[in-house]
Design an enzyme around this catalytic site. Structure first.
Site, PDB file in Angstrom:
ATOM      1  N   TYR A   1      67.746  23.294  80.863  1.00 39.02           N
ATOM      2  CA  TYR A   1      67.036  22.325  80.014  1.00 39.02           C
ATOM      3  C   TYR A   1      67.744  22.216  78.655  1.00 39.02           C
ATOM      4  O   TYR A   1      67.989  21.122  78.153  1.00 39.02           O
ATOM      5  CB  TYR A   1      65.573  22.760  79.837  1.00 39.02           C
TER       6      TYR A   1
HETATM    7  N1  LIG Z   1      56.747  20.066  72.693  1.00 36.79           N
HETATM    8  C1  LIG Z   1      57.670  20.903  72.257  1.00 36.79           C
HETATM    9  O1  LIG Z   1      57.386  22.076  71.936  1.00 36.79           O
HETATM   10  C2  LIG Z   1      59.082  20.439  72.123  1.00 36.79           C
HETATM   11  C3  LIG Z   1      60.010  21.339  71.577  1.00 36.79           C
HETATM   12  C4  LIG Z   1      61.339  20.935  71.439  1.00 36.79           C
HETATM   13  C5  LIG Z   1      61.704  19.663  71.831  1.00 36.79           C
HETATM   14  N2  LIG Z   1      60.794  18.815  72.382  1.00 36.79           N
HETATM   15  C6  LIG Z   1      61.265  17.486  72.766  1.00 36.79           C
HETATM   16  O2  LIG Z   1      60.378  16.526  72.245  1.00 36.79           O
HETATM   17  C7  LIG Z   1      60.303  15.396  73.126  1.00 36.79           C
HETATM   18  C8  LIG Z   1      58.846  15.103  73.451  1.00 36.79           C
HETATM   19  O3  LIG Z   1      58.274  16.269  74.039  1.00 36.79           O
HETATM   20  P1  LIG Z   1      56.693  16.408  74.217  1.00 36.79           P
HETATM   21  O4  LIG Z   1      56.398  17.859  74.177  1.00 36.79           O
HETATM   22  O5  LIG Z   1      55.990  15.494  73.296  1.00 36.79           O
HETATM   23  O6  LIG Z   1      56.525  15.923  75.733  1.00 36.79           O
HETATM   24  P2  LIG Z   1      55.208  15.532  76.558  1.00 36.79           P
HETATM   25  O7  LIG Z   1      53.993  15.644  75.725  1.00 36.79           O
HETATM   26  O8  LIG Z   1      55.286  16.312  77.824  1.00 36.79           O
HETATM   27  O9  LIG Z   1      55.477  13.975  76.884  1.00 36.79           O
HETATM   28  C9  LIG Z   1      56.587  13.637  77.649  1.00 36.79           C
HETATM   29  C10 LIG Z   1      56.735  12.134  77.692  1.00 36.79           C
HETATM   30  O10 LIG Z   1      57.875  11.820  78.533  1.00 36.79           O
HETATM   31  C11 LIG Z   1      57.447  10.994  79.624  1.00 36.79           C
HETATM   32  N3  LIG Z   1      58.201  11.367  80.820  1.00 36.79           N
HETATM   33  C12 LIG Z   1      58.045  12.464  81.605  1.00 36.79           C
HETATM   34  N4  LIG Z   1      58.901  12.416  82.642  1.00 36.79           N
HETATM   35  C13 LIG Z   1      59.601  11.257  82.511  1.00 36.79           C
HETATM   36  C14 LIG Z   1      60.606  10.628  83.272  1.00 36.79           C
HETATM   37  N5  LIG Z   1      61.099  11.174  84.393  1.00 36.79           N
HETATM   38  N6  LIG Z   1      61.089   9.421  82.865  1.00 36.79           N
HETATM   39  C15 LIG Z   1      60.625   8.847  81.725  1.00 36.79           C
HETATM   40  N7  LIG Z   1      59.662   9.393  80.949  1.00 36.79           N
HETATM   41  C16 LIG Z   1      59.157  10.590  81.349  1.00 36.79           C
HETATM   42  C17 LIG Z   1      55.974  11.267  79.773  1.00 36.79           C
HETATM   43  O11 LIG Z   1      55.370  10.138  80.421  1.00 36.79           O
HETATM   44  P3  LIG Z   1      54.025  10.281  81.341  1.00 36.79           P
HETATM   45  O12 LIG Z   1      53.064  11.090  80.524  1.00 36.79           O
HETATM   46  O13 LIG Z   1      53.580   8.870  81.550  1.00 36.79           O
HETATM   47  O14 LIG Z   1      54.435  10.950  82.606  1.00 36.79           O
HETATM   48  C18 LIG Z   1      55.536  11.444  78.320  1.00 36.79           C
HETATM   49  O15 LIG Z   1      55.355  10.192  77.709  1.00 36.79           O
HETATM   50  C19 LIG Z   1      61.135  15.763  74.345  1.00 36.79           C
HETATM   51  O16 LIG Z   1      62.409  15.160  74.233  1.00 36.79           O
HETATM   52  C20 LIG Z   1      61.258  17.269  74.273  1.00 36.79           C
HETATM   53  O17 LIG Z   1      62.462  17.733  74.875  1.00 36.79           O
HETATM   54  C21 LIG Z   1      59.487  19.178  72.529  1.00 36.79           C
END
Ligand SMILES: NC(=O)c1ccc[n+]([C@@H]2O[C@H](COP(=O)([O-])OP(=O)(O)OC[C@H]3O[C@@H](n4cnc5c(N)ncnc54)[C@H](OP(=O)(O)O)[C@@H]3O)[C@@H](O)[C@H]2O)c1
Length: 253
Positions: A163
């Site tokens: 990842y």
């Molecule tokens: N949360 C953390 O702690 C964290 C830490 C470091 C970096 N990040 C980064 O921050 C960003 C957002 O993370 P988050 O935690 O907010 O994620 P999240 O709450 O899990 O939301 C993920 C989003 O991506 C969409 N998604 C999932 N699979 C997909 C696919 N195959 N194609 C297109 N869209 C897809 C989901 O759509 P659906 O809901 O409609 O399926 C949702 O809108 C990501 O790039 C992640 O790597 C997050």
């Protein structure tokens, strides 16, 4: 400070929850016209759309299907003519939580490809689809959402190497893009640390979150809104001449 976003067209991928939702809503509060993508959860996309207000545009997009990005961008262009700000936030997560007991060489090829390909190829396909809609407009901004697991720092995180490498690829993309796009479209990266999204709330018990917070210099974990504010600034005309930078939203970890 006026961020200069009134009337700008913003497209946030992965806006149906988490950081993407907070970002879409934050741009809308600055007066931008906001499109966002969802993947599987139309209901949650509806929640984001309602929070944005009447002008929201929800489009479906799958990181594993480059064609779907073309259709999503076409829908935004049809509504508003072009795109000023692109936030590449959507992510394909690993199917299960990291297993510290599993050795790297035991991860099946199909499993790591299913993670790597959507995240890397999806980012490339997204940028290829969106750039023609951005060129020639003033104040173009791209923000790529990476992760602190992509950085060579700290003790590392077992089980997140693949990842992490998919998120590290965004640095290479930004490096090429800043040279090509120059002052026309500024490109920056935001790297969140562990963020208190709905998904993480469900995955990590309060006790472990408290432990993490205690090891965070600011004494607390980031909220999606903390990350969103960094993205909105870098994605706004108020960011006058910053490109190729990485902004860490980690509470100092
Ligand atoms: N949360 C953390 O702690 C964290 C830490 C470091 C970096 N990040 C980064 O921050 C960003 C957002 O993370 P988050 O935690 O907010 O994620 P999240 O709450 O899990 O939301 C993920 C989003 O991506 C969409 N998604 C999932 N699979 C997909 C696919 N195959 N194609 C297109 N869209 C897809 C989901 O759509 P659906 O809901 O409609 O399926 C949702 O809108 C990501 O790039 C992640 O790597 C997050």
């Amino acid at each position: 400070m006026d961020l200069g976003l009134a009337g700008k067209v913003v497209f946030v991928t992965g806006g149906s929850r988490g950081i993407g939702r907070a970002t879409a809503v934050a741009f809308a509060r600055e007066g931008a016209r906001v499109a966002f993508s969802y993947h599987s959860d139309k209901e949650e996309a509806g929640v984001t759309a309602a929070a944005i207000g009447a002008e929201a545009l929800a489009v479906r997009f799958d990181l594993a299907d480059p064609e779907s990005m073309g259709s999503a961008v076409a829908a935004v262009r049809e509504r508003w003519g072009g795109i000023d700000v692109f936030v590449a936030n959507a992510v394909r997560w690993p199917d299960s939580l990291p297993d510290p007991g599993r050795r790297f060489e035991d991860v099946p090829r199909q499993e790591w490809r299913d993670l790597l390909r959507p995240n890397v190829e999806g980012a490339i396909a997204g940028l290829q689809a969106v750039l023609p809609a951005m060129r020639g407009r003033p104040d173009g901004r791209i923000v790529l959402v990476s992760s602190d697991v992509a950085r060579h720092r700290g003790p590392g995180t077992p089980g997140l190497g693949i990842y992490g490498s998919s998120k590290a690829a965004l640095a290479g993309l930004a490096n090429g893009l800043i040279a090509e796009l120059g002052g026309d479209i500024l490109v920056n990266i935001v790297t969140p640390g562990f963020t208190v999204t709905e998904r993480n709330l469900a995955a990590m018990p309060q006790r472990l979150r408290d432990e993490r917070a205690a090891h965070t210099p600011t004494g607390r974990l980031s909220t999606p809104e903390d990350v969103a504010r960094a993205i909105v600034f870098l994605g706004s005309p108020a960011n006058g001449n910053i490109t190729g930078e990485v902004l860490n939203v980690t509470g100092g970890v």
